[in-house]
Design a protein around this motif. Structure first.
Motif, short mmCIF file in Angstrom:
data_model
loop_
_atom_site.label_atom_id
_atom_site.label_comp_id
_atom_site.label_asym_id
_atom_site.label_seq_id
_atom_site.Cartn_x
_atom_site.Cartn_y
_atom_site.Cartn_z
N LYS A 38 0.82 -1.20 0.00
CA LYS A 38 0.00 0.00 0.00
C LYS A 38 0.86 1.26 0.00
O LYS A 38 2.02 1.23 0.41
CB LYS A 38 -0.93 0.01 1.22
CG LYS A 38 -1.95 -1.13 1.22
CD LYS A 38 -2.89 -1.05 2.42
CE LYS A 38 -3.93 -2.15 2.36
NZ LYS A 38 -4.88 -2.06 3.49
N ILE A 39 0.26 2.36 -0.46
CA ILE A 39 0.91 3.66 -0.44
C ILE A 39 0.27 4.51 0.66
O ILE A 39 -0.93 4.40 0.92
CB ILE A 39 0.79 4.35 -1.82
CG1 ILE A 39 1.69 5.59 -1.89
CG2 ILE A 39 -0.66 4.70 -2.15
CD1 ILE A 39 1.82 6.17 -3.30
N GLN A 40 1.08 5.31 1.32
CA GLN A 40 0.61 6.17 2.40
C GLN A 40 0.12 7.50 1.83
O GLN A 40 0.90 8.26 1.26
CB GLN A 40 1.72 6.42 3.43
CG GLN A 40 1.33 7.36 4.56
CD GLN A 40 0.30 6.75 5.49
OE1 GLN A 40 0.36 5.56 5.81
NE2 GLN A 40 -0.64 7.57 5.95
N CYS A 41 -1.15 7.78 2.01
CA CYS A 41 -1.73 9.04 1.55
C CYS A 41 -1.67 10.09 2.66
O CYS A 41 -1.97 9.78 3.81
CB CYS A 41 -3.19 8.86 1.17
SG CYS A 41 -3.48 7.88 -0.31
N PRO A 42 -1.29 11.32 2.34
CA PRO A 42 -1.42 12.40 3.32
C PRO A 42 -2.88 12.82 3.43
O PRO A 42 -3.74 12.32 2.70
CB PRO A 42 -0.56 13.51 2.70
CG PRO A 42 -0.68 13.27 1.22
CD PRO A 42 -0.76 11.78 1.05
#
Length: 277
Positions: A232-236
């Motif tokens: 997964k990618i970390q969203c701000p």
């Protein structure tokens, strides 16, 4: 808040690095220093200067985090950041706080200079910055600068990267599905294009481009999956991220070709350079 570290030339006469980080009037130069409204207001209040508030730049460091940003320790005993803008020294590569570069986060053993109230990890570890109250933040290195359009990392294709003036840095443990393997120990930072669009409620939604796929970020941020990728990618926090990008719009100016300063969305260029470039 004024600086409380360093020599008499820095203590009490500069903004606190732990709070203002890359503001021009902190005690030493930092990457991408900016001139905020706080400094202009201070100069204005002396009565000695007439200031132009239109050149004030937004100060995104700590934005939207409220009073906890001033009262909460920056990291816990394991090195995990408790506030946005600081980094985990256990993760080698991470994003600079304004997401304009991939850099490194590190702390080193130093038994001489770590007072007990700044020894967050209880391991006598110190940052390189003597003014940050021992709070680690990512330092830009030659590893990857988003102004470059060359894919420097050997993993760039696996991460679906796209480096260039309009991209930003994001973190996560994702890679293309065909590689297989475990992602849990593969935390990294990478460059991606993005867009901010209005959702059905009228709020700004952040969409991150990863290779030929897109990561649709929820307003509150958090980790999201990407089609065709493992991990997964970390969203701000999307609305805040998009607001800062719109206010401090310098990417469309090609960052003044690295020859000038971007002030309030326009270039202030030295002699013999073209502000349109």
């Amino acid at each position: 808040e004024l600086e409380n570290q360093g020599t008499p030339s820095s203590r009490g006469s500069h903004w606190e690095r732990r709070v203002f980080l890359n503001e021009m009037m902190t005690a030493s130069n930092t990457y991408r220093s900016i001139l905020s409204g706080a400094t202009l207001a201070l100069l204005d209040s002396t009565g000695w200067y007439k200031v132009d508030y239109s050149v004030a730049q937004i100060l995104p460091f700590g934005m939207g985090q409220g009073c906890k940003f001033l009262t909460t320790p920056c990291i816990d005993e394991k090195g995990k950041p408790l506030l946005d803008g600081f980094c985990n020294y256990n993760q080698r590569h991470s994003c600079t706080f304004e997401r304009h570069a991939v850099g490194e986060c590190f702390m080193i053993p130093d038994h001489r200079v770590v007072p007990p109230h700044f020894d967050y990890t209880k391991k006598k570890l110190a940052t390189y910055d003597p003014f940050s109250d021992n709070c680690p933040y990512t330092i830009m290195t030659n590893y990857k600068n988003l102004r470059s359009e060359v894919r420097i990392s050997s993993n760039s294709y696996a991460y679906g990267e796209s480096s260039g003036p309009g991209s930003r840095c994001f973190e996560g443990n994702y890679h293309e599905r065909y590689l297989g393997g475990n992602t849990l120990d593969n935390e990294h930072a990478a460059c991606h294009d993005f867009e901010c669009v209005k959702d059905e409620t009228g709020r700004q939604q952040l969409i991150i481009h990863v290779g030929n796929s897109k990561a649709f970020c929820p307003p509150e941020g958090g980790r999201v999956s990407i089609a065709g990728y493992v991990g997964k990618i970390q969203c701000p926090v999307g609305p805040l991220f998009c607001a800062v990008e719109q206010i401090n719009e310098c990417s469309s100016l090609n960052y003044c070709s690295a020859a000038g300063k971007c002030w309030a969305g326009r270039c202030l260029c030295p002699r013999n350079t073209d502000p349109r470039d």
